[in-house]
Design a protein around this motif. Structure first.
Motif, mmCIF file in Angstrom:
data_model
loop_
_atom_site.group_PDB
_atom_site.id
_atom_site.type_symbol
_atom_site.label_atom_id
_atom_site.label_comp_id
_atom_site.label_asym_id
_atom_site.label_seq_id
_atom_site.Cartn_x
_atom_site.Cartn_y
_atom_site.Cartn_z
ATOM 1 N N ASP A 1 -10.369 14.288 -56.801
ATOM 2 C CA ASP A 1 -10.003 15.692 -56.677
ATOM 3 C C ASP A 1 -8.969 15.820 -55.568
ATOM 4 O O ASP A 1 -9.311 15.877 -54.397
ATOM 5 N N GLU B 1 -14.231 32.904 -61.778
ATOM 6 C CA GLU B 1 -15.349 33.587 -62.442
ATOM 7 C C GLU B 1 -15.253 35.103 -62.277
ATOM 8 O O GLU B 1 -15.732 35.858 -63.114
ATOM 9 N N LYS C 1 -12.965 27.317 -59.661
ATOM 10 C CA LYS C 1 -13.783 27.857 -60.750
ATOM 11 C C LYS C 1 -14.632 29.026 -60.283
ATOM 12 O O LYS C 1 -14.794 30.005 -61.010
ATOM 13 N N GLU C 2 -15.150 28.951 -59.059
ATOM 14 C CA GLU C 2 -15.943 30.059 -58.520
ATOM 15 C C GLU C 2 -15.100 31.324 -58.379
ATOM 16 O O GLU C 2 -15.545 32.414 -58.735
ATOM 17 N N HIS D 1 -15.782 31.002 -70.069
ATOM 18 C CA HIS D 1 -15.592 29.716 -69.396
ATOM 19 C C HIS D 1 -14.244 29.701 -68.686
ATOM 20 O O HIS D 1 -13.289 30.341 -69.116
ATOM 21 N N LYS E 1 -9.602 32.388 -67.227
ATOM 22 C CA LYS E 1 -10.930 32.742 -67.721
ATOM 23 C C LYS E 1 -10.788 33.072 -69.198
ATOM 24 O O LYS E 1 -10.128 34.034 -69.579
ATOM 25 N N ASN F 1 -9.940 22.230 -54.130
ATOM 26 C CA ASN F 1 -11.232 21.865 -54.690
ATOM 27 C C ASN F 1 -11.469 22.578 -56.023
ATOM 28 O O ASN F 1 -11.386 23.801 -56.106
ATOM 29 N N ASP F 2 -11.769 21.815 -57.071
ATOM 30 C CA ASP F 2 -11.974 22.373 -58.414
ATOM 31 C C ASP F 2 -13.139 23.360 -58.456
ATOM 32 O O ASP F 2 -13.056 24.396 -59.109
ATOM 33 N N LYS F 3 -14.218 23.032 -57.786
ATOM 34 C CA LYS F 3 -15.394 23.916 -57.779
ATOM 35 C C LYS F 3 -15.039 25.269 -57.174
ATOM 36 O O LYS F 3 -15.423 26.314 -57.700
ATOM 37 N N PHE F 4 -14.290 25.254 -56.066
ATOM 38 C CA PHE F 4 -13.847 26.481 -55.422
ATOM 39 C C PHE F 4 -13.003 27.330 -56.378
ATOM 40 O O PHE F 4 -13.198 28.540 -56.505
#
Length: 177
Positions: free
Chosen positions: A96, A109, A105-106, A46, A41, A100-103
């Protein structure tokens, strides 16, 4: 079946040093990793992912090869290579593999700016040897799919609270019974 482990560290450098230790253990067949990604982070809020494998670059390289080969058939190898590189890079960017990239990043955060999280997809490992090698490296377990006993042992190892042999009595002392 693989297990997911997410460990937070105060810096990207610390997370990277632990990842390198784990990769060395993998060479010794003590652990088998499906993926090992560091999410950082940044100060601006970001999240940046530091993956082991750059799928975009691999896709572009294979695209150049196949594009040039097909281009040779039609007597236009440079056009074929350019088209192949572009399509390979696009397909690589959309691929991917692993976690999982989205996971990631979440989860990242929730970190403080400047902190990093090490995401591990552990296929199998020799628990006692791996935990002994990780003893005292620090870090906070954020998530894991380990059972309660394994998770507790991991937390203790990271904190340096592993099982140590009792100290030998000093000269002149009698051992405790």
């Amino acid at each position: 079946m693989a297990d997911l482990v997410v460990i937070a560290f105060p810096s990207e450098e610390k997370a990277e040093s632990v990842r390198q230790r784990l990769l060395e253990m993998q060479k010794e067949y003590l652990i088998e990793l499906g993926d090992a990604v560091i999410a950082v982070k940044r100060e601006d809020g970001h999240v940046r992912l530091n993956q082991l494998v750059n799928t975009t670059a691999i896709g572009a390289a294979s695209g150049v090869f196949w594009g040039a080969l097909i281009g040779l058939i039609f007597m236009m190898p440079l056009v074929g290579a350019a088209v192949g590189a572009a399509s390979g890079a696009i397909s690589g960017a959309l691929t991917d593999a692993g976690i999982n990239d989205k996971f990631m990043k979440e989860i990242a955060e929730s970190l403080q700016p400047g902190n990093a999280a090490l995401f591990l997809l552990v296929r199998k490992f020799t628990a006692d040897k791996v935990l002994q090698d990780l003893e005292g490296v620090g870090g906070t377990v954020l998530r894991t799919s380990f059972n309660d006993e394994q998770e507790t042992r991991l937390r203790e190892a990271l904190a340096g609270a592993g099982h140590t042999a009792p100290a030998a009595p000093a000269a002149g002392e009698t051992p405790a019974a």
